[in-house]
Design a protein around this motif. Structure first.
Motif, PDB file in Angstrom:
ATOM      1  N   TRP B  27       0.676  -0.954   0.348  1.00 22.68           N
ATOM      2  CA  TRP B  27       0.196  -0.260  -0.051  1.00 22.68           C
ATOM      3  C   TRP B  27       0.846   1.352  -0.347  1.00 22.68           C
ATOM      4  CZ3 TRP B  27      -1.911  -5.183   1.684  1.00 22.68           C
ATOM      5  CH2 TRP B  27      -2.634  -4.995   1.401  1.00 22.68           C
ATOM      6  N   ARG B  28       0.019   2.488  -0.652  1.00 20.65           N
ATOM      7  CA  ARG B  28       0.915   3.711  -0.298  1.00 20.65           C
ATOM      8  C   ARG B  28       0.239   4.846  -0.175  1.00 20.65           C
ATOM      9  NH1 ARG B  28       5.481   2.551  -0.006  1.00 20.65           N
ATOM     10  NH2 ARG B  28       6.852   1.480  -1.261  1.00 20.65           N
ATOM     11  N   THR B  29       1.017   5.468   0.268  1.00 28.03           N
ATOM     12  CA  THR B  29       0.137   6.314   1.193  1.00 28.03           C
ATOM     13  C   THR B  29      -0.171   7.995   0.196  1.00 28.03           C
ATOM     14  OG1 THR B  29       1.001   6.325   3.830  1.00 28.03           O
ATOM     15  CG2 THR B  29       0.126   8.501   2.804  1.00 28.03           C
ATOM     16  N   GLU B  30      -1.000   8.640   0.232  1.00 28.38           N
ATOM     17  CA  GLU B  30      -1.170   8.944  -0.677  1.00 28.38           C
ATOM     18  C   GLU B  30      -1.771  10.948  -0.154  1.00 28.38           C
ATOM     19  OE1 GLU B  30      -2.585   7.249  -5.478  1.00 28.38           O
ATOM     20  OE2 GLU B  30      -4.055   8.110  -3.868  1.00 28.38           O
ATOM     21  N   ILE B  31      -2.584  11.710  -1.031  1.00 30.60           N
ATOM     22  CA  ILE B  31      -2.101  12.830   0.407  1.00 30.60           C
ATOM     23  C   ILE B  31      -3.429  13.926  -1.012  1.00 30.60           C
ATOM     24  CG2 ILE B  31      -1.718  15.334   0.840  1.00 30.60           C
ATOM     25  CD1 ILE B  31       1.427  13.775   1.611  1.00 30.60           C
ATOM     26  N   GLU B 151      -6.307  15.122   9.967  1.00 28.64           N
ATOM     27  CA  GLU B 151      -7.408  15.595  10.719  1.00 28.64           C
ATOM     28  C   GLU B 151      -8.488  15.749   9.537  1.00 28.64           C
ATOM     29  OE1 GLU B 151      -6.590  18.474  13.465  1.00 28.64           O
ATOM     30  OE2 GLU B 151      -5.242  17.376  14.481  1.00 28.64           O
ATOM     31  N   SER B 152      -8.284  16.721   8.243  1.00 27.56           N
ATOM     32  CA  SER B 152      -8.617  16.734   7.146  1.00 27.56           C
ATOM     33  C   SER B 152      -9.148  16.719   6.195  1.00 27.56           C
ATOM     34  CB  SER B 152      -8.321  18.278   6.615  1.00 27.56           C
ATOM     35  OG  SER B 152      -6.729  17.862   6.091  1.00 27.56           O
ATOM     36  N   GLY B 153      -9.054  14.957   6.559  1.00 28.96           N
ATOM     37  CA  GLY B 153      -9.166  13.581   5.602  1.00 28.96           C
ATOM     38  C   GLY B 153      -8.847  13.399   4.342  1.00 28.96           C
ATOM     39  N   LEU B 154      -6.957  14.462   4.382  1.00 29.95           N
ATOM     40  CA  LEU B 154      -6.741  13.766   2.809  1.00 29.95           C
ATOM     41  C   LEU B 154      -5.614  13.205   2.683  1.00 29.95           C
ATOM     42  CD1 LEU B 154      -5.988  18.564   2.330  1.00 29.95           C
ATOM     43  CD2 LEU B 154      -7.915  16.825   1.369  1.00 29.95           C
ATOM     44  N   LEU B 155      -5.056  12.455   3.696  1.00 30.71           N
ATOM     45  CA  LEU B 155      -4.213  11.279   3.316  1.00 30.71           C
ATOM     46  C   LEU B 155      -5.246   9.781   3.253  1.00 30.71           C
ATOM     47  CD1 LEU B 155      -2.194  10.928   7.161  1.00 30.71           C
ATOM     48  CD2 LEU B 155      -1.867  11.695   4.052  1.00 30.71           C
ATOM     49  N   GLY B 156      -4.908   9.014   2.113  1.00 24.72           N
ATOM     50  CA  GLY B 156      -5.403   8.096   1.741  1.00 24.72           C
ATOM     51  C   GLY B 156      -4.304   6.894   1.360  1.00 24.72           C
ATOM     52  N   SER B 157      -5.100   5.710   0.874  1.00 27.57           N
ATOM     53  CA  SER B 157      -3.736   4.899   0.735  1.00 27.57           C
ATOM     54  C   SER B 157      -4.207   4.121  -0.103  1.00 27.57           C
ATOM     55  CB  SER B 157      -4.148   3.792   1.600  1.00 27.57           C
ATOM     56  OG  SER B 157      -4.345   3.206   2.181  1.00 27.57           O
ATOM     57  N   ARG B 158      -3.761   3.477  -1.672  1.00 21.59           N
ATOM     58  CA  ARG B 158      -3.995   2.249  -2.449  1.00 21.59           C
ATOM     59  C   ARG B 158      -3.126   1.344  -2.402  1.00 21.59           C
ATOM     60  NH1 ARG B 158      -1.589   4.012  -7.178  1.00 21.59           N
ATOM     61  NH2 ARG B 158      -0.054   5.669  -6.236  1.00 21.59           N
ATOM     62  N   PHE B 159      -3.733   0.497  -3.092  1.00 24.77           N
ATOM     63  CA  PHE B 159      -3.074  -0.087  -3.470  1.00 24.77           C
ATOM     64  C   PHE B 159      -1.736   0.075  -4.625  1.00 24.77           C
ATOM     65  CE2 PHE B 159      -1.903  -3.898  -6.359  1.00 24.77           C
ATOM     66  CZ  PHE B 159      -1.433  -5.094  -4.700  1.00 24.77           C
ATOM     67  N   ASN B 160      -0.812  -0.715  -4.527  1.00 29.60           N
ATOM     68  CA  ASN B 160       0.235  -0.532  -4.532  1.00 29.60           C
ATOM     69  C   ASN B 160       0.675  -1.500  -6.069  1.00 29.60           C
ATOM     70  OD1 ASN B 160       2.851   0.577  -5.347  1.00 29.60           O
ATOM     71  ND2 ASN B 160       4.186   0.115  -3.091  1.00 29.60           N
TER      72      ASN B 160
END
Lengths: 457, 399
Positions: B27-31, B151-160
């Motif tokens: 998984w990779r973190t995305e903003i 906090e503002s829910g901008l962090l996400g993660s996606r299958f790499n």
């Protein structure tokens, strides 16, 4: 170029197969023939493909060398004054110029000219190769096709070539051994011309880094192999201390105690260990075991170096466990049942039987298994390359870092390889020593195991 | 009993360590960032041509958008720190989006941008968070921004998925195994094509045709010894003979395959001989009695019956070859190759070599990648071994 030629030859040979088979079918329609049509087909196909492909192989093997010789004879006299290394550099420049590698140009006019000559020779060679390979394939096909006759023994002919093929295949094992010995000896001789044999065998200092500037200290490097071999044996010893008892214990358990269901499950699980690539063990050793050993050492007040021989040796031991276990298991199973029954009949318990009858009876085989395991530990590369030290260190303390033969080979050959530099050549001298040691261990072990098997058969 | 338990405990410990440090690499973190594809920032007209769009400085576009999103960050150093939270692939992402859809120019869109390797490690807990700033992989300020994103829910993660398709890279968050997998596949192909026919032929000769003489004995001893020669010696052989003497190109799957097939030959020969031995002589006698020639007996009867055993041995040999690293290092398969190899004459990497290179790399972001690559290679190995076991189970015959 070569790919197209190979494809063309193969297509021709397929065509030859079908056309010869059709011809033979037609013959058979009008009366009996000696060989089945497909043998005629295979014979023609072989005649078409094999010689042509052999020519192609020889051509591609010798073309670069011949062209280089020709180009060298074209170069002006100032080229002859260059040293071997400089000459090689110039040839490399010419080659890349001729290949049209982007961004390469030379300040010397004769290099540009030579590149032009090189290119024209290459062109001629390509044409000549295409013509000779294709004409050979076609002539051989047509000639072989004239042999599709009623009484011709095509089957015998095909079977003869098959026999030759399988005989040559079995010779490859010998050829490989010869090639190993010859190449190691050849490069090692070059090494011993630069470094005296006695320095290598008895020197206590190993420091192959050669200074770039002449005036730097230790500019010649030191090639005393003793610390390297000492490190190798130290790590192998640690590995055997781990793998020996555990491997032997699990072999005894599997052979004498284990319930068949447990055996069916645990034995493949243990063999899974043997299938894990060594680079995985190396990562495990460097990431987990080495820090663990270090922390443990610090906790009990010992000074442990980050790349300690202990960590590498323990992980190598884990790698060897299944090897010892399965060899020793075979050996113990080969002890005849009558010995066990005799011992039980005398009133011995199971553990007495194992200790006083089975183990002594199986001892030669177990020794053989241990020797094979040691040879394996000495030759293992990736675990030590990732978890053991890079610098030679003559010590018997497993908490310090030591280096091994295999690590030094890797270090010498990763990066720039120059075949007139003792650092690169030292890899071959070490390789020769490694080969000889493992060969001796293997031969002794295999002889012991073989004799032991014969004893009970 | 204890011995077995100890050994199995060691395996489990090894597997657990690797899985626990490797699973997160999938998984990779995305903003999420709002990007305004402002023609003024891109310095193009709204109806720009494809060529003009290719010339746009997307790095500047990305930077300016960051500045708009964070108007309070003004100092140069702070701006640099902010930009460093994102992967350096961000401008390329914007370029691809615009080139795929020129209608985006002038529009506003929320784009999920890959976070940098350091941010990724902190988010996943692979790097410690509550320690001194000097030892943490990101600064205090970056950590505050990260918390704000969270906090503002901008962090996400996606299958790499890039991990399986892209080549190696100097930035851990972009590095993938695609090139190494392709290289290993080509290697195994060459190994299979060379070692299977030769190995089976040698086994047939030794088992069925060889006369009882000195030569056969020498061949046999040789094969047994070759099986025990350390793999690194085969690497030296490849370097001295295949590269220096025959002059084949360095670091290619062709050379690697030749070396690996010499290494797997003994395994295949030994397994094939066992398979041939298991075919009862009555089959041969029957076929010979019907008037078949020795070669017909071989091809029509013995080989088909022995084939499952031979294939099992071959697969096991190939599985060994897949995990072999040292000989490949010797013949120069350690170079950084960004492209995915397309033929056996291209410079290539291989799975185990990639694992070694990543493991030796000093950047911490590569640890999870190494562990993940090990998981991939173990999956391949387990699959190959299962195939071998199934083959044996399905076709095993007792006579």
């Amino acid at each position: 170029m070569t790919v197209y030629l190979v494809t063309a030859v193969l297509l021709f040979s397929f065509g030859g197969f079908f056309s010869a088979r059709r011809k033979a079918h037609a013959l058979r329609a009008s009366g009996p023939i000696h060989s089945l049509p497909q043998y005629h087909g295979i014979r023609v196909a072989l005649w078409c493909a094999v010689p042509a492909l052999l020519i192609l192989l020889a051509w591609t093997a010798f073309e670069p060398r011949v062209i280089e010789l020709l180009v060298r004879s074209y170069l002006p006299p100032e080229f002859a004054n260059l040293s071997e290394a400089e000459a090689n550099l110039v040839m490399m420049e010419i080659r890349s110029l001729a290949a049209g590698t982007f961004g390469i140009s030379s300040d010397q006019a004769y290099v540009e000219d030579a590149a032009e000559v090189f290119r024209s020779f290459q062109k001629i060679s390509d044409y000549a190769m295409t013509v000779s390979v294709m004409s050979f394939a076609i002539v051989a096909l047509l000639w072989a096709r004239t042999g599709v006759l009623r009484r011709y023994r095509a089957r015998q002919s095909v079977e003869r070539s098959f026999n030759v093929f399988i005989f040559l295949s079995s010779l490859i094992a010998i050829l490989t051994t010869f090639a190993i010995v010859l190449s190691l000896l050849f490069e090692s001789f070059k090494f011993f011309e630069l470094v005296p044999l006695t320095d290598f065998l008895f020197g206590l200092d190993w420091n192959p880094q050669i200074a770039i500037r002449e005036d730097q200290g230790a500019s010649s490097g030191a090639f005393g192999a003793i610390p390297v071999f000492a490190g190798t044996f130290l790590i192998a010893l640690v590995a055997m201390l781990v793998a020996g008892p555990i491997g032997l214990a699990s072999a005894i358990y599997f052979a004498e105690y284990a319930h068949p269901q447990v055996r069916n499950f645990a034995k493949p699980a243990l063999e899974l260990l043997a299938g894990i690539p060594t680079v995985v063990y190396g990562f495990f050793a460097a990431l987990t075991v080495a820090p663990l050993v270090r922390d443990l050492g610090i906790a009990i007040g010992l000074e442990v170096q980050a790349r300690s021989a202990l960590a590498a040796g323990v992980v190598m031991g884990v790698m060897i466990i299944p090897f010892i276990s399965s060899l020793a298991d075979d050996v113990i199973n080969a002890v005849p049942e009558s010995l066990r029954e005799g011992s039980y009949a005398m009133g011995a318990t199971q553990s007495e039987t194992i200790k006083q009858v089975i183990i002594p009876a199986a001892l030669p085989g177990i020794v053989g298994a241990f020797l094979l395991a040691i040879s394996r530990a000495i030759g293992e590369t990736m675990i030590v390359a990732m978890a053991a030290g890079l610098n030679a260190n003559l010590t018997a303390n497993p908490l310090e870092n030591v280096t091994t033969v295999t690590v030094q080979i890797v270090v010498a050959l990763i990066g720039d390889q120059e075949f007139d530099d003792p650092k690169t050549l030292s890899a071959f001298a070490l390789g020769l020593a490694l080969f000889v040691i493992t060969l001796i261990l293997n031969v002794i072990a295999l002889t012991i195991v073989k004799r032991y098997r014969e004893q009970y058969e | 009993m204890t011995g077995v338990v100890l050994a199995l405990a060691a395996v489990s410990f090894l597997l657990v360590t690797i899985f626990s440090s490797g699973y997160s690499a999938f998984w990779r973190t995305e903003i999420a960032l709002t990007i305004e594809f402002d023609p003024k920032l891109m310095k193009v007209e709204p109806d720009a041509t494809f060529d003009q769009l290719q010339q746009v400085n997307y790095l500047a576009l990305f930077r300016k958008n960051l500045e708009r999103a964070f108007p309070e960050v003004t100092a140069r150093a702070d701006r640099r720190e902010l930009a460093q939270m994102f992967s350096e692939s961000a401008p390329d992402l914007l370029r691809e989006m615009v080139l795929a859809d020129p209608g985006l120019v002038g529009a506003r869109q929320v784009v999920s941008v890959l976070a940098s390797s350091s941010v990724d490690m902190i988010t996943k807990g692979n790097a410690p968070r509550d320690i001194d700033e000097a030892r943490r992989v990101i600064s205090d300020q970056q950590l505050r921004w990260l918390d704000r994103f969270d906090e503002s829910g901008l962090l996400g993660s996606r299958f790499n998925s890039d991990f399986f398709t892209s080549g190696p890279s100097r930035s851990p968050e972009l590095a993938g195994l695609g090139g190494a997998i392709a290289g290993s596949a080509l290697l195994l192909l060459v190994t299979l094509l060379l070692s299977f026919p030769v190995g089976v032929a040698a086994a047939v000769y030794l088992e069925e045709y060889a006369p009882q003489n000195r030569l056969s004995e020498i061949i046999e001893v040789n094969i047994n010894n070759l099986a025990a020669v350390p793999s690194i010696i085969f690497g030296l052989l490849g370097l001295a003979v295949v590269l220096n003497f025959f002059g084949l190109p360095r670091g290619t799957p062709l050379v690697g395959g030749i070396v690996l097939s010499l290494m797997t030959l003994p395994t295949i020969i030994i397994a094939s001989r066992a398979a041939l031995k298991a075919v009862p002589p009555s089959i041969r006698d029957g076929a010979l009695a019907m008037g078949a020639s020795p070669m017909q007996v071989m091809f029509h009867h013995v080989l088909p019956l022995a084939m499952p055993g031979m294939l099992t041995g071959t697969i096991i040999g190939l599985a060994q070859a897949l995990g072999e690293t040292a000989p490949l290092l010797m013949i120069g398969m350690f170079a950084f190759v960004a492209d995915i190899p397309g033929s056996i004459l291209d410079q290539a990497s291989a799975l185990p070599v990639q694992i070694y290179l990543w493991a030796e790399s000093s950047e911490r972001g590569y640890v999870e990648l190494t562990a993940a690559a090990i998981m991939v290679i173990l999956v391949f190995l387990v699959a190959m071994n299962l195939l071998a076991v199934l083959l044996r189970k399905k076709f095993e015959r007792r006579w």
